[in-house]
Design an enzyme around this catalytic site. Structure first.
Site, PDB file in Angstrom:
ATOM      1  N   TYR A  43       0.861  -1.183   0.000  1.00  0.00           N
ATOM      2  CA  TYR A  43       0.000   0.000   0.000  1.00  0.00           C
ATOM      3  C   TYR A  43       0.899   1.236   0.000  1.00  0.00           C
ATOM      4  O   TYR A  43       1.929   1.252  -0.654  1.00  0.00           O
ATOM      5  CB  TYR A  43      -0.960  -0.066   1.195  1.00  0.00           C
ATOM      6  CG  TYR A  43      -2.163   0.828   1.035  1.00  0.00           C
ATOM      7  CD1 TYR A  43      -2.937   0.787  -0.121  1.00  0.00           C
ATOM      8  CD2 TYR A  43      -2.510   1.731   2.025  1.00  0.00           C
ATOM      9  CE1 TYR A  43      -4.032   1.616  -0.287  1.00  0.00           C
ATOM     10  CE2 TYR A  43      -3.613   2.562   1.886  1.00  0.00           C
ATOM     11  CZ  TYR A  43      -4.371   2.506   0.723  1.00  0.00           C
ATOM     12  OH  TYR A  43      -5.440   3.335   0.566  1.00  0.00           O
ATOM     13  N   LYS A  98     -20.709 -20.393  -9.818  1.00  0.00           N
ATOM     14  CA  LYS A  98     -19.953 -20.364 -11.074  1.00  0.00           C
ATOM     15  C   LYS A  98     -18.540 -19.841 -10.826  1.00  0.00           C
ATOM     16  O   LYS A  98     -17.559 -20.365 -11.385  1.00  0.00           O
ATOM     17  CB  LYS A  98     -20.685 -19.467 -12.069  1.00  0.00           C
ATOM     18  CG  LYS A  98     -20.262 -19.641 -13.514  1.00  0.00           C
ATOM     19  CD  LYS A  98     -20.667 -21.020 -14.016  1.00  0.00           C
ATOM     20  CE  LYS A  98     -20.328 -21.234 -15.483  1.00  0.00           C
ATOM     21  NZ  LYS A  98     -21.337 -20.684 -16.384  1.00  0.00           N
ATOM     22  N   ASP A 141     -27.330 -17.096 -17.495  1.00  0.00           N
ATOM     23  CA  ASP A 141     -28.752 -17.091 -17.125  1.00  0.00           C
ATOM     24  C   ASP A 141     -29.462 -15.805 -17.532  1.00  0.00           C
ATOM     25  O   ASP A 141     -30.202 -15.199 -16.741  1.00  0.00           O
ATOM     26  CB  ASP A 141     -28.906 -17.338 -15.630  1.00  0.00           C
ATOM     27  CG  ASP A 141     -28.456 -18.740 -15.239  1.00  0.00           C
ATOM     28  OD1 ASP A 141     -28.295 -19.575 -16.134  1.00  0.00           O
ATOM     29  OD2 ASP A 141     -28.260 -18.994 -14.040  1.00  0.00           O
ATOM     30  N   ASP A 166     -24.536 -20.320 -21.239  1.00  0.00           N
ATOM     31  CA  ASP A 166     -25.740 -21.120 -21.492  1.00  0.00           C
ATOM     32  C   ASP A 166     -25.847 -21.472 -22.967  1.00  0.00           C
ATOM     33  O   ASP A 166     -26.411 -22.502 -23.327  1.00  0.00           O
ATOM     34  CB  ASP A 166     -26.988 -20.358 -21.048  1.00  0.00           C
ATOM     35  CG  ASP A 166     -26.959 -20.027 -19.570  1.00  0.00           C
ATOM     36  OD1 ASP A 166     -26.867 -20.960 -18.757  1.00  0.00           O
ATOM     37  OD2 ASP A 166     -26.987 -18.832 -19.219  1.00  0.00           O
ATOM     38  N   GLY A 200     -34.222 -21.945 -27.682  1.00  0.00           N
ATOM     39  CA  GLY A 200     -33.740 -20.890 -26.799  1.00  0.00           C
ATOM     40  C   GLY A 200     -32.243 -20.735 -26.958  1.00  0.00           C
ATOM     41  O   GLY A 200     -31.658 -21.105 -27.981  1.00  0.00           O
ATOM     42  N   ALA A 201     -31.606 -20.191 -25.924  1.00  0.00           N
ATOM     43  CA  ALA A 201     -30.172 -19.901 -25.994  1.00  0.00           C
ATOM     44  C   ALA A 201     -29.360 -21.142 -26.329  1.00  0.00           C
ATOM     45  O   ALA A 201     -28.545 -21.144 -27.252  1.00  0.00           O
ATOM     46  CB  ALA A 201     -29.710 -19.311 -24.660  1.00  0.00           C
ATOM     47  N   ALA A 202     -29.584 -22.230 -25.590  1.00  0.00           N
ATOM     48  CA  ALA A 202     -28.793 -23.438 -25.806  1.00  0.00           C
ATOM     49  C   ALA A 202     -29.128 -24.101 -27.129  1.00  0.00           C
ATOM     50  O   ALA A 202     -28.235 -24.565 -27.846  1.00  0.00           O
ATOM     51  CB  ALA A 202     -29.010 -24.410 -24.651  1.00  0.00           C
ATOM     52  N   ASN A 291     -32.944 -29.925 -17.125  1.00  0.00           N
ATOM     53  CA  ASN A 291     -32.722 -30.128 -15.697  1.00  0.00           C
ATOM     54  C   ASN A 291     -33.813 -29.411 -14.903  1.00  0.00           C
ATOM     55  O   ASN A 291     -34.221 -28.317 -15.286  1.00  0.00           O
ATOM     56  CB  ASN A 291     -31.348 -29.585 -15.288  1.00  0.00           C
ATOM     57  CG  ASN A 291     -30.269 -30.658 -15.302  1.00  0.00           C
ATOM     58  OD1 ASN A 291     -30.527 -31.785 -14.909  1.00  0.00           O
ATOM     59  ND2 ASN A 291     -29.089 -30.296 -15.749  1.00  0.00           N
ATOM     60  N   ASN A 321     -21.546 -28.206 -18.397  1.00  0.00           N
ATOM     61  CA  ASN A 321     -20.765 -27.076 -18.912  1.00  0.00           C
ATOM     62  C   ASN A 321     -19.419 -26.893 -18.238  1.00  0.00           C
ATOM     63  O   ASN A 321     -18.525 -26.251 -18.800  1.00  0.00           O
ATOM     64  CB  ASN A 321     -21.567 -25.773 -18.764  1.00  0.00           C
ATOM     65  CG  ASN A 321     -22.691 -25.673 -19.757  1.00  0.00           C
ATOM     66  OD1 ASN A 321     -23.120 -26.677 -20.324  1.00  0.00           O
ATOM     67  ND2 ASN A 321     -23.188 -24.473 -19.986  1.00  0.00           N
TER      68      ASN A 321
END
Length: 393
Positions: A43, A98, A141, A166, A200-202, A291, A321
């Protein structure tokens, strides 16, 4: 009886809540401060020299701060696991988890960043303003179709790796699993037709990566049936899918799509009639990835298919994932990549399969998510692909 999945006894509610109490993350110092000399280095007054050096040459921040190795896990809480739109605060335990996985499997520091807005431009502006503080963005998500617009705008606005896990994490591991399954069955993916249930996304990302990998054909369905060019009400993302998929020009629903198909890929969350699997070509492949409840129970799917996979840890062939994202981001940051390319994603999938090559089988088409070899192999392959694709500094 032995447990082939290694899942053990069911986890209790008490264990779950105790495991999250107080959060799952903390900040640890990398330099000891045990003397006045240590303090003056870490510091004031020593830190001022480092700050002046960075002020004169911003590139030195990569060497003298943690930002270049820091991943932010970003969510607005609109599509959390199977829970849907539960908001930013409720999504935080997932994002903390995550970050724990990034550290455990990729050796990367990571912080969760949940935002109390669903406005795409506000999220982009927030991350642009925070850019000096981090090295890569893991989107998590975020609901479709907003997630596509958000990722595209962030890629354009930021000079660092951005990936919506995702979408692309799921796609990478799904491709790896399909390659593993075909190696077991001694088949070529170029000869196969895959039915993707869910746009969707996946679902969209899986369709795209399978096309990049040279799959024979992909048929994609949403809640209204097969996506094809003549269908009304397609948003831009689905219209683009319609123009590149479904070479046979099929129309109708899942029954029509599965007729003679080689692979079923479930990413919709909807339960399907098991008898529809009987329409598939013999010795097919079923990936029921929703899931916590797969589209069809794996024991039932096994009556119709040669290889079955789910997203769950209590059945063989878990498509998880965590096999992809720690190594993908590690490789991207190790190489100084400014983006994550299609080539890097394909390289990640190949690396995942390579780890499982020694003992591939119907119940092992990808490595265990806990296999310590996976992330280093993926990172090395991704770094090499980043250099080949010309996105490194």
């Amino acid at each position: 009886m032995s447990d082939p999945t290694g899942a053990g006894a069911p986890v209790t509610d008490e264990e779950i809540f105790t495991g999250h109490e107080g959060g799952k993350l903390s900040v640890a110092a990398t330099r000891p401060i045990s003397s006045p000399r240590d303090l003056s280095i870490a510091y004031t007054p020593g830190v001022a020299k480092v700050s002046r050096a960075i002020a004169e040459d911003a590139a030195k921040a990569k060497r003298y701060t943690w930002a270049d190795r820091l991943v932010v896990v970003v969510s607005d809480g609109t599509a959390v696991l199977g829970l849907g739109d539960i908001g930013a605060s409720a999504s935080l335990p997932v994002m903390e988890g995550k970050s724990v996985l990034f550290k455990t499997f990729g050796g990367l520091d990571s912080i969760p960043l949940v935002l109390d807005t669903t406005d795409v431009d506000e999220i982009v502006e927030t991350l642009v303003r925070l850019r000096p503080s981090y090295g890569a963005v893991n989107l998590e998500d975020v609901s479709a179709p907003r997630c596509f617009e958000l990722e595209d705008k962030l890629k354009e606005a930021l000079d660092c790796p951005v990936m919506h896990d995702d979408q692309h994490g799921t796609a990478i591991v799904t491709l790896a699993a399909l390659r593993g399954a075909n190696l077991v069955l001694d088949r070529a993916i170029a000869d196969q037709r895959v039915v993707v249930s869910g746009a969707g996304a996946a679902g969209v990302a899986c369709a795209r990566i399978l096309q990049e990998a040279g799959i024979g054909d992909v048929t994609v369905l949403d809640s209204r049936g097969i996506i094809h060019p003549g269908r009304d009400g397609l948003n831009p993302i689905k219209a683009r899918l319609a123009s590149t998929t479904n070479k046979a020009g099929l129309q109708g629903g899942l029954a029509e799509a599965l007729e003679g198909a080689d692979v079923f890929l479930g990413l919709s969350g909807a339960t399907i009639d098991e008898t529809l699997l009987g329409r598939m070509a013999g010795g097919g492949i079923v990936f029921a990835l929703s899931n916590p409840d797969p589209e069809v129970h794996p024991d039932v799917a096994a009556r119709y298919a040669s290889i079955v996979a789910t997203g769950r840890s209590d059945f063989p062939n878990q498509i998880n994932n965590v096999l992809a994202f720690p190594g993908v981001f590690r490789g991207a940051l190790d190489s100084g990549a400014r983006a994550i390319t299609e080539g890097m994603k394909l390289a990640a999938a190949e690396a995942i399969v390579s780890v499982a090559m020694d003992d591939l089988g119907p119940d092992r088409i990808v490595p265990s998510p806990l296999d310590p070899r996976v992330a280093p192999e993926v990172a090395a392959a991704v770094a090499k692909a980043a250099e080949a694709d010309g996105v490194t500094d």
